[in-house]
Write a protein that holds these residues in place. Structure first.
Motif, PDB file in Angstrom:
ATOM      1  N   SER B 203       0.815  -1.219   0.000  1.00  0.00           N
ATOM      2  CA  SER B 203       0.000   0.000   0.000  1.00  0.00           C
ATOM      3  C   SER B 203       0.845   1.264   0.000  1.00  0.00           C
ATOM      4  CB  SER B 203      -0.918  -0.003   1.221  1.00  0.00           C
ATOM      5  OG  SER B 203      -0.137   0.069   2.389  1.00  0.00           O
ATOM      6  N   ARG B 204       2.156   1.120  -0.194  1.00  0.00           N
ATOM      7  CA  ARG B 204       3.009   2.309  -0.176  1.00  0.00           C
ATOM      8  C   ARG B 204       2.682   3.202  -1.351  1.00  0.00           C
ATOM      9  NH1 ARG B 204       8.691  -0.105   1.903  1.00  0.00           N
ATOM     10  NH2 ARG B 204       8.010  -0.292   4.046  1.00  0.00           N
ATOM     11  N   GLY B 205       2.422   4.455  -1.028  1.00  0.00           N
ATOM     12  CA  GLY B 205       2.207   5.415  -2.082  1.00  0.00           C
ATOM     13  C   GLY B 205       0.851   5.334  -2.745  1.00  0.00           C
ATOM     14  N   THR B 206      -0.042   4.472  -2.313  1.00  0.00           N
ATOM     15  CA  THR B 206      -1.362   4.415  -2.926  1.00  0.00           C
ATOM     16  C   THR B 206      -2.215   5.585  -2.482  1.00  0.00           C
ATOM     17  OG1 THR B 206      -2.084   2.964  -1.165  1.00  0.00           O
ATOM     18  CG2 THR B 206      -1.479   1.908  -3.237  1.00  0.00           C
ATOM     19  N   GLY B 207      -2.007   6.013  -1.208  1.00  0.00           N
ATOM     20  CA  GLY B 207      -2.703   7.200  -0.745  1.00  0.00           C
ATOM     21  C   GLY B 207      -4.168   6.991  -0.410  1.00  0.00           C
ATOM     22  N   SER B 208      -4.707   5.799  -0.633  1.00  0.00           N
ATOM     23  CA  SER B 208      -6.110   5.568  -0.278  1.00  0.00           C
ATOM     24  C   SER B 208      -6.247   5.500   1.244  1.00  0.00           C
ATOM     25  CB  SER B 208      -6.594   4.263  -0.899  1.00  0.00           C
ATOM     26  OG  SER B 208      -5.882   3.188  -0.311  1.00  0.00           O
ATOM     27  N   GLN B 212      -3.574   4.209   4.012  1.00  0.00           N
ATOM     28  CA  GLN B 212      -3.065   5.004   5.132  1.00  0.00           C
ATOM     29  C   GLN B 212      -3.205   4.263   6.456  1.00  0.00           C
ATOM     30  OE1 GLN B 212      -4.988   8.790   5.009  1.00  0.00           O
ATOM     31  NE2 GLN B 212      -3.821   9.480   3.226  1.00  0.00           N
ATOM     32  N   GLN B 215      -0.657   1.575   6.585  1.00  0.00           N
ATOM     33  CA  GLN B 215       0.665   2.142   6.840  1.00  0.00           C
ATOM     34  C   GLN B 215       0.841   2.537   8.290  1.00  0.00           C
ATOM     35  OE1 GLN B 215       2.399   4.974   4.350  1.00  0.00           O
ATOM     36  NE2 GLN B 215       2.166   3.730   2.511  1.00  0.00           N
TER      37      GLN B 215
END
Lengths: 319, 262
Positions: B203-208, B212, B215
């Protein structure tokens, strides 16, 4: 000192302890007798506050084992079936640890340890690592652990298991000496242990109490149906006929004659009748030499078997 | 409090009388020393490269080797303890259950929370003892760098390692209380550590929102700030609540042993 009322413990559909009630007076030794899986360990675990009961109450020194568990735990010493030992500790360090978690103040610990080591004959092993001790010594360390903080109530789950005959005698002796100052409950499936050490016996089977009494009374209870053993030099068949004629003899078993002409017989008398003199008179009347005639009183063993037989394959809760 | 100390004392004795502490600590130091050496080599190479690039393309951002080494080393510690801490916690409850000594503890006038805290602080102390010698490497870096790297990296970094390790210890102890088999406890702990460590990889950088959340849950994410010399409140709160949660769960789990059929 200990009051147990209608204590019940169910593990799901299996009832391990079923409405058990008994009391133990101060300074008394109570024996808990029953086959394996009868519910002895479960009852003891409830008393020590290790596990709660499904219903019913148990009080130790006036404290409810569930409501005032902490108070109860201060008053008991407990030796579980497998002694709860830390193999990496020395005997001394182990007992010191036990005293610490039992909240015994520092200034009393030294004396308590010395005392417990003396009582259990472990003084010369005090600096040894527990893992280096033999089975019998480990059991004794477990015993020392149960009494080191001088509790009012001592609960011992099969205290003599795994000991050699000499050690068993020592431990029984020790337990007897502890009574008076301490109230003791011990469980066992060894019968002589109960008649030798206990003031009272609770016979438990399949979670239910089968009998509560002194060992003497329990033995006397069944004395009514006395058995008589005879050793006589006589022909087999006439002897059988003679025994059958005696009023009050309910059943007679006669062995076949040995080479020297001896015959042994066991006669069962109907309850409440003493027919020994009659048998003796009749035999002497015939002129047969009588070598032996004595009554066999039923031992605890017979009572126990009588009360707990019809053991089914039905799975009992493991203890 | 006295009983808490009794448990703590017993656990420390167990770690140091048996070979556990010595084996784990020495292997840990061996590995961390080895990796420190690799990082030193790396740093030398990188600074040479930076110098060469600077000569070729004019003035560049100078390479801060000491800080780089410290940060890399702290990150490395966090990785190595993932493998070592399950060994410290696998036995804490599983062994007591197997030996039946839990019955002694639970029929003594002592509360479950004291048992759990005593054991937790003992494992944390051993972990601290494990980390202490690594200060030697840090000292070495300080000795050979001019100007010295900021001290806050060291303090924040070690605080981070301690919090991160503490979280792993709390989780590992809880998992150990679920079984009486040490191997199962170790396997569960190791699996759980790796999962928590890698949970945000996808999920890195997906921003959903889910990304978050995931993360935030990752144990290692909060650690990065510490290695930059920043003590971020959210990171501290994360680790402390993680520890408190698992200590609470362990207390419940220990208490539940009374209700289970043993």
């Amino acid at each position: 000192m200990i009051e147990v009322q209608n204590l019940t413990k169910a593990y799901g559909p299996v009832t391990a302890v079923d409405h058990v009630s008994f009391t133990v007076n101060k300074g008394e030794i109570l024996g808990f007798l029953g086959p394996n899986g009868a519910g002895k360990t479960t009852t003891m675990r409830i008393l020590t506050g290790f596990m709660p009961a499904t219903s019913g109450t148990a009080r130790i020194a006036g404290f409810d084992v569930f409501q005032d568990s902490m108070e109860v735990r201060r008053h008991i010493g407990y030796l579980p079936e497998t002694p709860p030992l830390y193999p990496d500790m020395t005997v001394e360090a182990y007992l010191d640890f036990v005293l610490r978690i039992k909240n015994v103040p520092a200034e009393k610990r030294r004396d308590r340890i010395t005392d417990a080591l003396e009582k259990t004959n472990l003084t010369d092993k005090r600096t040894q690592l527990i893992k280096r001790l033999s089975r019998g010594y480990k059991q004794r360390v477990g015993l020392a652990q149960a009494l080191v903080h001088d509790p009012g109530v001592i609960i011992l789950d099969e205290p003599t298991v795994g000991l050699d005959p000499k050690q068993i005698i020592e431990v029984r002796h020790l337990i007897k000496n502890l009574a008076g100052n301490h109230t003791i409950i011990l469980s066992t499936h060894i019968l002589p242990e109960v008649s030798m050490t206990c003031d009272r016996v609770v016979i438990i089977n399949k979670g239910k109490i089968a009998a509560v009494d002194t060992p003497q009374n329990l033995t006397a209870q069944l004395k009514g149906g006395q058995k008589i053993h005879i050793d006589v030099q006589a022909p087999e068949k006439p002897l059988r006929e003679l025994l059958a004629q005696i009023p009050g003899a309910s059943r007679a078993e006669v062995s076949t004659a040995r080479a020297d002409g001896h015959v042994t017989a066991t006669v069962e008398a109907s309850p409440g009748k003493d027919i020994r003199s009659q048998i003796a008179a009749k035999i002497v009347e015939r002129g047969w030499p009588l070598y032996e005639l004595h009554g066999i009183s039923l031992s605890l063993e017979d009572i126990f078997l009588e009360l707990t037989t019809d053991e089914e394959a039905h799975a009992q809760p493991a203890n | 409090m006295r009983s808490l100390y009794a448990i703590y004392r017993k656990e420390m004795g167990h770690y140091f009388v048996s070979p556990i502490a010595y084996v784990v600590v020495s292997l840990f130091l061996l590995l961390s020393g080895f990796f420190f050496r690799l990082h030193l080599n790396d740093a030398i190479e990188q600074s040479l490269q930076a110098e060469m690039q600077g000569m070729r393309f004019g003035m560049q951002q100078p390479f801060d080797a000491p800080t780089w080494i410290l940060r890399a080393f702290l990150g490395l510690l966090a990785l190595v303890i993932l493998f070592f801490l399950p060994m410290l916690t696998m036995g804490v409850y599983a062994e007591e259950r197997k030996r039946g000594t839990i019955e002694l503890l639970m029929t003594s006038p002592i509360r479950e929370i004291h048992i759990v805290l005593g054991k937790f602080f003992a494992s944390l102390t051993l972990f601290g003892a494990m980390l202490l010698p690594t200060a030697g490497y840090v000292f070495y870096v300080f000795l050979h760098s001019d100007p010295a790297p900021p001290l806050r990296i060291v303090f924040a970094g070690y605080l981070g390692v301690l919090l991160f390790g503490g979280s792993l210890l709390a989780l590992g102890s809880f998992l150990s209380s679920l079984t009486e088999n040490q191997i199962i406890a170790a396997a569960l702990t190791f699996g759980a550590f790796l999962l928590l460590w890698a949970i945000d990889f996808g999920s890195r950088g997906t921003g959903s929102i889910t990304g978050q959340v995931v993360q935030y849950l990752s144990v290692i994410n909060h650690f990065d700030d510490f290695t930059r010399g920043i003590i971020d409140t959210s990171g501290v709160v994360y680790y402390v609540s993680f520890i408190v949660l698992f200590i609470f769960l362990t207390v419940r789990s220990v208490d539940s042993m009374r209700w289970r059929r043993a």
